[in-house]
Design a protein around this motif. Sequence first.
Motif, PDB file in Angstrom:
ATOM      1  N   UNK A   7      39.577  13.103  -3.055  1.00  0.00           N
ATOM      2  CA  UNK A   7      39.438  14.225  -2.124  1.00  0.00           C
ATOM      3  C   UNK A   7      38.212  13.971  -1.250  1.00  0.00           C
ATOM      4  N   UNK A   8      38.425  13.873   0.061  1.00  0.00           N
ATOM      5  CA  UNK A   8      37.338  13.670   1.011  1.00  0.00           C
ATOM      6  C   UNK A   8      37.038  14.996   1.693  1.00  0.00           C
ATOM      7  N   UNK A   9      35.774  15.394   1.695  1.00  0.00           N
ATOM      8  CA  UNK A   9      35.379  16.688   2.244  1.00  0.00           C
ATOM      9  C   UNK A   9      34.537  16.479   3.503  1.00  0.00           C
ATOM     10  N   UNK A  10      35.046  16.959   4.630  1.00  0.00           N
ATOM     11  CA  UNK A  10      34.345  16.886   5.904  1.00  0.00           C
ATOM     12  C   UNK A  10      33.719  18.229   6.245  1.00  0.00           C
ATOM     13  N   UNK A  11      32.675  18.201   7.041  1.00  0.00           N
ATOM     14  CA  UNK A  11      32.043  19.423   7.531  1.00  0.00           C
ATOM     15  C   UNK A  11      32.934  20.119   8.550  1.00  0.00           C
ATOM     16  N   UNK A  12      32.817  21.444   8.608  1.00  0.00           N
ATOM     17  CA  UNK A  12      33.465  22.240   9.661  1.00  0.00           C
ATOM     18  C   UNK A  12      32.470  22.682  10.728  1.00  0.00           C
ATOM     19  N   UNK A  13      31.203  22.305  10.569  1.00  0.00           N
ATOM     20  CA  UNK A  13      30.141  22.811  11.449  1.00  0.00           C
ATOM     21  C   UNK A  13      29.981  21.910  12.676  1.00  0.00           C
ATOM     22  N   UNK A  14      29.894  22.521  13.855  1.00  0.00           N
ATOM     23  CA  UNK A  14      29.952  21.717  15.079  1.00  0.00           C
ATOM     24  C   UNK A  14      28.751  21.833  16.012  1.00  0.00           C
ATOM     25  N   UNK A  15      27.701  22.553  15.650  1.00  0.00           N
ATOM     26  CA  UNK A  15      26.540  22.693  16.518  1.00  0.00           C
ATOM     27  C   UNK A  15      25.253  22.347  15.779  1.00  0.00           C
ATOM     28  N   UNK A  16      24.352  21.666  16.475  1.00  0.00           N
ATOM     29  CA  UNK A  16      23.083  21.241  15.889  1.00  0.00           C
ATOM     30  C   UNK A  16      22.050  22.358  16.041  1.00  0.00           C
ATOM     31  N   UNK A  17      21.916  23.157  14.990  1.00  0.00           N
ATOM     32  CA  UNK A  17      20.959  24.263  15.031  1.00  0.00           C
ATOM     33  C   UNK A  17      21.227  25.188  16.202  1.00  0.00           C
ATOM     34  N   UNK A  18      20.177  25.557  16.912  1.00  0.00           N
ATOM     35  CA  UNK A  18      20.306  26.454  18.065  1.00  0.00           C
ATOM     36  C   UNK A  18      20.297  25.687  19.385  1.00  0.00           C
ATOM     37  N   UNK A  19      20.481  24.368  19.323  1.00  0.00           N
ATOM     38  CA  UNK A  19      20.365  23.540  20.520  1.00  0.00           C
ATOM     39  C   UNK A  19      21.590  23.609  21.430  1.00  0.00           C
ATOM     40  N   UNK A  20      22.725  23.998  20.870  1.00  0.00           N
ATOM     41  CA  UNK A  20      23.964  23.929  21.621  1.00  0.00           C
ATOM     42  C   UNK A  20      24.552  22.536  21.665  1.00  0.00           C
ATOM     43  N   UNK A  21      23.854  21.596  21.066  1.00  0.00           N
ATOM     44  CA  UNK A  21      24.309  20.202  21.042  1.00  0.00           C
ATOM     45  C   UNK A  21      25.393  20.039  19.987  1.00  0.00           C
ATOM     46  N   UNK A  22      26.491  19.341  20.299  1.00  0.00           N
ATOM     47  CA  UNK A  22      27.567  19.192  19.316  1.00  0.00           C
ATOM     48  C   UNK A  22      27.174  18.274  18.168  1.00  0.00           C
ATOM     49  N   UNK A  23      27.675  18.598  17.004  1.00  0.00           N
ATOM     50  CA  UNK A  23      27.483  17.746  15.825  1.00  0.00           C
ATOM     51  C   UNK A  23      28.759  17.807  15.000  1.00  0.00           C
TER      52      UNK A  23
END
Length: 232
Positions: A7-23
Motif C-alpha cells: 500500500x503506497x500512501x501519497x499526500x493530498x496536500x497541495x500548498x506550501x504553508x501560506x505561500x500559495x506555492x504548489x506542493x
Amino acid sequence: MATKNVLIVLSSHDLLGSTGRPTGWYLPEFAHPYYVLAPHVKLTIASPKGGHAPLDPGSVEAFKADPESVEFVQTKSALWENTEKLSTFLGRAKEFDAIFYPGGHGPMYDLATDPDSIALIREFWEAGKIVSTVCHGAAALTHATLSDGSYLVADTPVTGFANAEEDAIDFSQYMPFMLETELNKISGGKYEKAAEDWASHVVVAKEDRLLTGQNPGSARDLAVVILEKLNA
C-alpha cells in the motif's frame, strides 16, 4: 510464491504553508520505487482524500533530465489521479505485506497528523508488516504510536529529510516543524543521516521491518531494500 501487496500512501496536500506555492508528493520518491517494485509486487495507491493526489510541479522540473521520472509522468498519471481513500483501508492490514510513504512537502501538512494514517501505521506494524518511508514521508511517523502509547520509532534508528537539506532549499521557514528535529526527539536521539547532504542513506531497524530513506536520492535504494525484505 504468492504475490506481495504494498500500500503506497501519497499526500493530498497541495500548498506550501501560506505561500500559495504548489506542493504535494515528490516525483522521484514515487517513480523510482515504482520501477523497482511494480514488476514484482501488487501496488495499491491511497491518499487521505482519495482521487487526485497532487504531484509537486517543482519535482517535475527538478527531475526533467531523469528518464524514469519523465516516463512516469508521461505514462503513469492514473496512479495518482485515481487514488483510493485512505480510510477505506482501516482494518485491512492483513491484506498487505508493507505500507510505503513517499515524500514531498505535502506529508508535513497532512500525513503527519492524519488520524487514519496514524491508525494504519499502528495496524500494519502490529500485524507484523513492513512500514517504510522516504524523505518527508517520514512525517507520517512523527505521531505514529502503538497500542501501548509508545512511539513506533522510540529508541529506534530512523531517517528522513535532514535540516541542512531543508535549509539548503530555503524551505525551513515554511515547515510546520523540522523533520530531523522531530524524528530525533521521538526516537530518543537515534536519527541518522548520510555523511554528506543529498547522499543516499537507508536505515533498516526494528525487526528489519522499519525501513526509512533520507532524501530523494535514497528512494531507489530504499525500494531495493523493501523488495529484499518482502522476499526474505
